[in-house]
Each structure stands twice: as structure tokens, then as C-alpha cells.
Design a protein around this motif. Structure first.
Motif, PDB file in Angstrom:
ATOM      1  N   PHE A   8      -3.403  52.324  -4.788  1.00  0.00           N
ATOM      2  CA  PHE A   8      -3.507  52.290  -6.273  1.00  0.00           C
ATOM      3  C   PHE A   8      -2.468  51.877  -7.162  1.00  0.00           C
ATOM      4  O   PHE A   8      -1.505  52.445  -6.799  1.00  0.00           O
ATOM      5  CB  PHE A   8      -4.483  53.622  -6.834  1.00  0.00           C
ATOM      6  CG  PHE A   8      -4.643  53.625  -8.427  1.00  0.00           C
ATOM      7  CD1 PHE A   8      -5.601  52.990  -8.888  1.00  0.00           C
ATOM      8  CD2 PHE A   8      -3.722  54.233  -9.061  1.00  0.00           C
ATOM      9  CE1 PHE A   8      -5.944  52.928 -10.176  1.00  0.00           C
ATOM     10  CE2 PHE A   8      -3.651  54.306 -10.470  1.00  0.00           C
ATOM     11  CZ  PHE A   8      -4.901  53.733 -10.941  1.00  0.00           C
ATOM     12  N   ILE A  20      -7.275  48.888  -7.564  1.00  0.00           N
ATOM     13  CA  ILE A  20      -7.071  48.923  -6.145  1.00  0.00           C
ATOM     14  C   ILE A  20      -6.774  47.682  -5.264  1.00  0.00           C
ATOM     15  O   ILE A  20      -7.323  46.672  -5.678  1.00  0.00           O
ATOM     16  CB  ILE A  20      -8.665  49.615  -5.661  1.00  0.00           C
ATOM     17  CG1 ILE A  20      -8.855  50.803  -6.399  1.00  0.00           C
ATOM     18  CG2 ILE A  20      -8.487  49.808  -3.976  1.00  0.00           C
ATOM     19  CD1 ILE A  20      -8.290  52.097  -6.133  1.00  0.00           C
ATOM     20  N   LEU A  39      -9.785  51.485 -11.733  1.00  0.00           N
ATOM     21  CA  LEU A  39      -9.952  52.871 -12.030  1.00  0.00           C
ATOM     22  C   LEU A  39      -8.739  53.345 -12.697  1.00  0.00           C
ATOM     23  O   LEU A  39      -7.577  52.660 -13.138  1.00  0.00           O
ATOM     24  CB  LEU A  39      -9.895  53.564 -10.616  1.00  0.00           C
ATOM     25  CG  LEU A  39     -11.014  53.429  -9.606  1.00  0.00           C
ATOM     26  CD1 LEU A  39     -10.842  53.949  -8.441  1.00  0.00           C
ATOM     27  CD2 LEU A  39     -12.281  53.473 -10.168  1.00  0.00           C
ATOM     28  N   GLN A  43      -8.881  58.888 -11.627  1.00  0.00           N
ATOM     29  CA  GLN A  43     -10.232  58.781 -10.814  1.00  0.00           C
ATOM     30  C   GLN A  43      -9.599  58.348  -9.340  1.00  0.00           C
ATOM     31  O   GLN A  43     -10.561  57.844  -8.798  1.00  0.00           O
ATOM     32  CB  GLN A  43     -10.903  57.328 -11.485  1.00  0.00           C
ATOM     33  CG  GLN A  43     -11.521  57.818 -12.946  1.00  0.00           C
ATOM     34  CD  GLN A  43     -12.063  56.580 -13.329  1.00  0.00           C
ATOM     35  OE1 GLN A  43     -11.703  55.521 -13.339  1.00  0.00           O
ATOM     36  NE2 GLN A  43     -13.306  56.802 -13.955  1.00  0.00           N
ATOM     37  N   TRP A  44      -8.434  58.418  -9.186  1.00  0.00           N
ATOM     38  CA  TRP A  44      -8.207  58.104  -7.741  1.00  0.00           C
ATOM     39  C   TRP A  44      -7.218  59.297  -7.189  1.00  0.00           C
ATOM     40  O   TRP A  44      -6.284  59.851  -7.675  1.00  0.00           O
ATOM     41  CB  TRP A  44      -7.227  56.918  -7.798  1.00  0.00           C
ATOM     42  CG  TRP A  44      -6.785  56.353  -6.491  1.00  0.00           C
ATOM     43  CD1 TRP A  44      -5.378  56.465  -5.967  1.00  0.00           C
ATOM     44  CD2 TRP A  44      -7.361  55.865  -5.327  1.00  0.00           C
ATOM     45  NE1 TRP A  44      -5.490  55.958  -4.390  1.00  0.00           N
ATOM     46  CE2 TRP A  44      -6.750  55.579  -4.354  1.00  0.00           C
ATOM     47  CE3 TRP A  44      -9.064  55.560  -5.414  1.00  0.00           C
ATOM     48  CZ2 TRP A  44      -7.348  55.085  -3.155  1.00  0.00           C
ATOM     49  CZ3 TRP A  44      -9.170  54.998  -4.107  1.00  0.00           C
ATOM     50  CH2 TRP A  44      -8.602  54.853  -3.197  1.00  0.00           C
ATOM     51  N   ASP A  45      -7.660  59.427  -5.838  1.00  0.00           N
ATOM     52  CA  ASP A  45      -6.873  60.610  -4.966  1.00  0.00           C
ATOM     53  C   ASP A  45      -5.898  59.854  -4.136  1.00  0.00           C
ATOM     54  O   ASP A  45      -6.393  59.456  -3.070  1.00  0.00           O
ATOM     55  CB  ASP A  45      -7.820  61.539  -4.359  1.00  0.00           C
ATOM     56  CG  ASP A  45      -7.421  62.637  -3.437  1.00  0.00           C
ATOM     57  OD1 ASP A  45      -6.180  62.517  -3.145  1.00  0.00           O
ATOM     58  OD2 ASP A  45      -7.935  63.639  -3.248  1.00  0.00           O
ATOM     59  N   GLU A  49      -6.983  58.772  -0.298  1.00  0.00           N
ATOM     60  CA  GLU A  49      -7.436  57.317  -0.447  1.00  0.00           C
ATOM     61  C   GLU A  49      -8.751  57.198  -0.785  1.00  0.00           C
ATOM     62  O   GLU A  49      -9.619  56.189  -0.150  1.00  0.00           O
ATOM     63  CB  GLU A  49      -7.043  56.692   0.813  1.00  0.00           C
ATOM     64  CG  GLU A  49      -5.534  56.640   1.068  1.00  0.00           C
ATOM     65  CD  GLU A  49      -5.231  55.630   2.330  1.00  0.00           C
ATOM     66  OE1 GLU A  49      -5.875  55.164   2.916  1.00  0.00           O
ATOM     67  OE2 GLU A  49      -4.025  55.736   2.810  1.00  0.00           O
ATOM     68  N   ARG A  50      -9.198  58.022  -1.907  1.00  0.00           N
ATOM     69  CA  ARG A  50     -10.544  57.924  -2.176  1.00  0.00           C
ATOM     70  C   ARG A  50     -10.725  57.982  -3.956  1.00  0.00           C
ATOM     71  O   ARG A  50      -9.922  58.812  -4.278  1.00  0.00           O
ATOM     72  CB  ARG A  50     -11.521  59.073  -1.528  1.00  0.00           C
ATOM     73  CG  ARG A  50     -11.463  58.871  -0.136  1.00  0.00           C
ATOM     74  CD  ARG A  50     -12.573  60.115   0.374  1.00  0.00           C
ATOM     75  NE  ARG A  50     -14.008  59.769  -0.136  1.00  0.00           N
ATOM     76  CZ  ARG A  50     -15.100  59.067   0.405  1.00  0.00           C
ATOM     77  NH1 ARG A  50     -14.513  58.138   1.543  1.00  0.00           N
ATOM     78  NH2 ARG A  50     -16.106  58.732   0.104  1.00  0.00           N
ATOM     79  N   ALA A  51     -11.759  57.357  -4.407  1.00  0.00           N
ATOM     80  CA  ALA A  51     -12.109  57.497  -5.739  1.00  0.00           C
ATOM     81  C   ALA A  51     -12.830  58.829  -5.945  1.00  0.00           C
ATOM     82  O   ALA A  51     -13.540  59.596  -5.084  1.00  0.00           O
ATOM     83  CB  ALA A  51     -13.277  56.295  -6.003  1.00  0.00           C
ATOM     84  N   GLN A  66     -16.632  53.480  -4.307  1.00  0.00           N
ATOM     85  CA  GLN A  66     -16.401  54.180  -3.146  1.00  0.00           C
ATOM     86  C   GLN A  66     -17.158  53.469  -2.132  1.00  0.00           C
ATOM     87  O   GLN A  66     -16.700  53.313  -0.867  1.00  0.00           O
ATOM     88  CB  GLN A  66     -16.686  55.517  -2.849  1.00  0.00           C
ATOM     89  CG  GLN A  66     -16.122  56.240  -1.791  1.00  0.00           C
ATOM     90  CD  GLN A  66     -14.525  56.107  -1.359  1.00  0.00           C
ATOM     91  OE1 GLN A  66     -13.755  56.274  -2.428  1.00  0.00           O
ATOM     92  NE2 GLN A  66     -14.117  55.413  -0.408  1.00  0.00           N
TER      93      GLN A  66
END
Length: 355
Positions: A8, A20, A39, A43-45, A49-51, A66
């Protein structure tokens, strides 16, 4: 092997959404592919590595994002896996080039679309066959969907080798014929160009062991005393009826309606081919029909095998009835001391052989 990570990048403008991008690494080189996915930081982890959903109300939107990321990652893994399986030299430009050249129409998604169309058109048996083929092919690919451009001769050959060791040759050939039909339809719709990936694999039908029995077996079966078991008696009667009705298929017997009988004849449409057939009711057939008339007094069907009017539920009941019918026939074969089991195909093959 090339590796792919999801990253991100924050926007340079405060309060704006970031973007992304995918980072590819291979042989001490790296490349970045920017996506159109935007995003906000919350909204990003980055660790997973996931929304993520920062607050209620965005669940649906984040899920769509996702799924797009997961689809892209599956495509990358398929491309890299194909290069590795073929043991060819490749670089990041090769991976990126193939990724960008592939559209988002994938094999699994296209088959799912065909299944939905078949079910909507009432072709539930064909839809079931497409579903079984999809499950088999998805298992081979470990669930990773691929674009049609990756469905090439090498992949088909690998699928052929793997599946041949697990299931019989005719079943493998059947799955390949379905996949070939799907591929050719995609060609007609302009999704992929024709490359004939199935030209060097077997798609025929092997001759199987003899399924017919002699007329003396049919006579012995008809004379068998089955007063102790109504279910065995029904299976026996369906078998005899099929034989006397010129090998009528079980599916047509199960869906046979009283309105199909008139003037001493049965007029029905073959469910598999759509062909209209007319059969004279022989005395033995009439006896069987009358035997079950009291049981089906409130039903539109001739035999007590189905009761649903809805096509989907009716087909589900037919599948259940077919399985039970074959199990009862197997028991009847044991009672007759036959070396080979009886099945729903036996009456059809017996009539054809006799005729």
C-alpha cells in the motif's frame, strides 16, 4: 521462484486515498505493478496484506476489493507456476507481460456462468456434469482460478497425467470433453484465440465390459417372489418396465407423467436428446402401471419415485431415486446369484442386445 507481495502506498495529498500495488521479486530483481485499487490507510492491514473494514457499512465494498486482490494473486501464482512447471528460464518482464495481457475472464468464472445458464434452461443434468468437471479441474489447480490463455496444451497434458492415475480413463476423457466444449465456447465469444489445447489428448470413449444379461435372467427376475420387500419389488418392476419399453432410461421413467399415456401408448420426450418417442403399452407394462396406480392416485407421475413439481427439486429427487434404485438392483442380483451386478443401464443394454 518469483515472489509477489501486496503493498500500500500512501497518497502524497493529505486526506486522499492511497493505492495498492504488487511488488514482484525474482533473482535479485524487483518490479512494481500499480493497480487501480484505492484505499485509505485505515482500510489496509500491512502485516496481513489484506483490506480491512475500519467501521460498519463498508463490508461489501472492502469484500469486492479483496476479491480483486485475491484474483490477481491467483493469476500471478498460476503464471509463475506455469513457468516453473515447464522449467523454462523467465524473468519479471515475462511475468508482468503475461499478467497484463490476460483479461479478467477466468476459466472457473466462465464455467460457473455456463452452469447458471444451463440450470436456467432446465438442463440440470448437463449443469451437474459441468459442476463435476469444474470440481475436478479446480482440485487439480488447488483452487487457483486461471485465465483462458493459461489453458494451453502443456496444462491439459499435466491434468491428463495426474487424473489418469486416480480415475478411470472414460471419466478422464469425459472431463476433458467438457473442458474442450467450454474452451471452444470461449473461443466463439472472442475471449481467447483458438490454440487447440486438446488436440493431443484422448477424448474418446473406451468400450466397457458387457452390461447386458440374458432373457432367462429377466424371466427369473420377473418371477422372483418379493412380497417381503416393497422397495425390491419396485426396483424389479422398474427394471422390467424399462426392458419392455424398449430400454426406456430411468430418468424418463421417473419423470413419466400420466398425461403421457393415451390410446394404449406412451408418448414422451427423451430428456437427454429432446426426441419424441411413442411406445405401445405391452400387457406386462400395463400390469406394472396398474400396480402402482393406487399409490400414485394423487400424483401426476406414473411411478412413486418423485413428488416435486419444481424442476430443481424434482431433479434432486431423481438423483436420490437413481442411487437407491441401483443399490436395490445390486441386491436383486445377489438374490439371483448373478456374477455381475445389475444397474439402471442393464435393462437398456439387455433390450438393445435382444433386439
Amino acid at each position: 521462484m518469483a515472489k509477489v507481495k501486496v503493498k500500500f502506498r500512501n497518497s502524497t495529498v493529505e486526506g486522499k486515498a492511497g493505492v495498492i500495488y504488487y511488488q514482484l521479486c525474482h533473482k535479485c530483481q524487483s518490479r512494481q505493478i500499480t493497480t487501480g485499487i484505492r484505499l485509505f490507510p485505515e482500510q489496509w492491514d500491512a502485516l496481513r496484506e489484506r483490506a480491512v473494514v475500519p467501521f460498519a457499512g463498508l463490508d461489501g465494498e472492502i469484500a469486492v476489493v479483496q476479491r480483486q486482490i485475491d484474483g490477481d494473486l491467483c493469476l500471478f501464482r498460476a503464471i509463475i507456476g506455469d513457468f516453473e512447471a515447464r522449467r523454462v528460464e523467465y524473468g519479471l518482464p515475462d511475468v508482468v507481460g503475461r499478467f497484463r495481457s490476460f483479461g479478467r475472464v477466468t476459466v472457473f468464472a466462465f464455467i460457473e456462468k455456463q452452469i447458471a445458464c444451463l440450470r436456467a434452461g432446465g438442463r440440470l443434468g448437463t449443469a451437474r456434469n459441468y459442476r463435476r468437471t469444474l470440481n475436478s479441474f479446480a482440485g487439480f489447480l488447488n483452487g487457483a482460478d486461471i485465465p483462458f490463455s493459461l489453458l494451453d496444451e502443456q496444462l491439459v497434458s499435466r491434468y491428463d497425467d495426474l487424473r489418469r492415475s486416480r480415475i478411470v480413463r472414460n471419466t478422464v476423457s469425459f472431463y476433458r470433453r467438457v473442458l474442450r466444449a467450454v474452451f471452444n465456447k470461449a473461443v466463439r465469444e472472442g475471449i481467447v484465440s483458438q490454440s487447440s489445447p486438446f488436440r493431443n489428448v484422448y477424448t474418446g470413449v473406451d468400450r466397457t465390459r458387457k452390461r447386458a444379461v440374458g432373457e432367462e435372467t429377466v424371466i427369473r427376475l420377473r418371477r422372483l417372489n418379493l412380497e417381503h420387500s416393497p422397495s425390491l419389488a419396485l426396483a424389479r418392476d422398474i427394471f422390467i418396465f424399462s426392458y419392455c419399453a424398449r430400454g426406456m432410461a430411468f430418468v424418463d421413467i421417473a419423470f413419466l407423467r400420466k398425461q403421457d399415456i393415451a390410446g394404449g401408448a406412451i408418448c414422451y420426450v427423451r430428456r437427454k436428446t429432446g426426441q419424441r418417442l411413442t411406445i405401445r403399452i405391452e400387457p406386462c407394462m400395463g400390469d406394472i402401471i396398474e400396480r402402482y396406480a393406487p399409490v400414485t392416485r394423487t400424483s401426476d407421475y406414473v411411478f412413486p419415485l418423485l413428488n416435486a413439481e419444481d424442476p430443481v427439486r424434482g431433479f434432486s429427487q431423481y438423483q436420490t431415486a437413481l442411487g437407491y434404485y441401483n443399490r436395490r438392483l445390486k441386491r436383486l442380483a445377489e438374490l439371483l446369484g448373478l456374477e455381475m451386478p445389475l444397474s439402471s443401464y442393464t435393462s437398456r443394454h439387455t433390450w438393445a442386445t435382444t433386439a
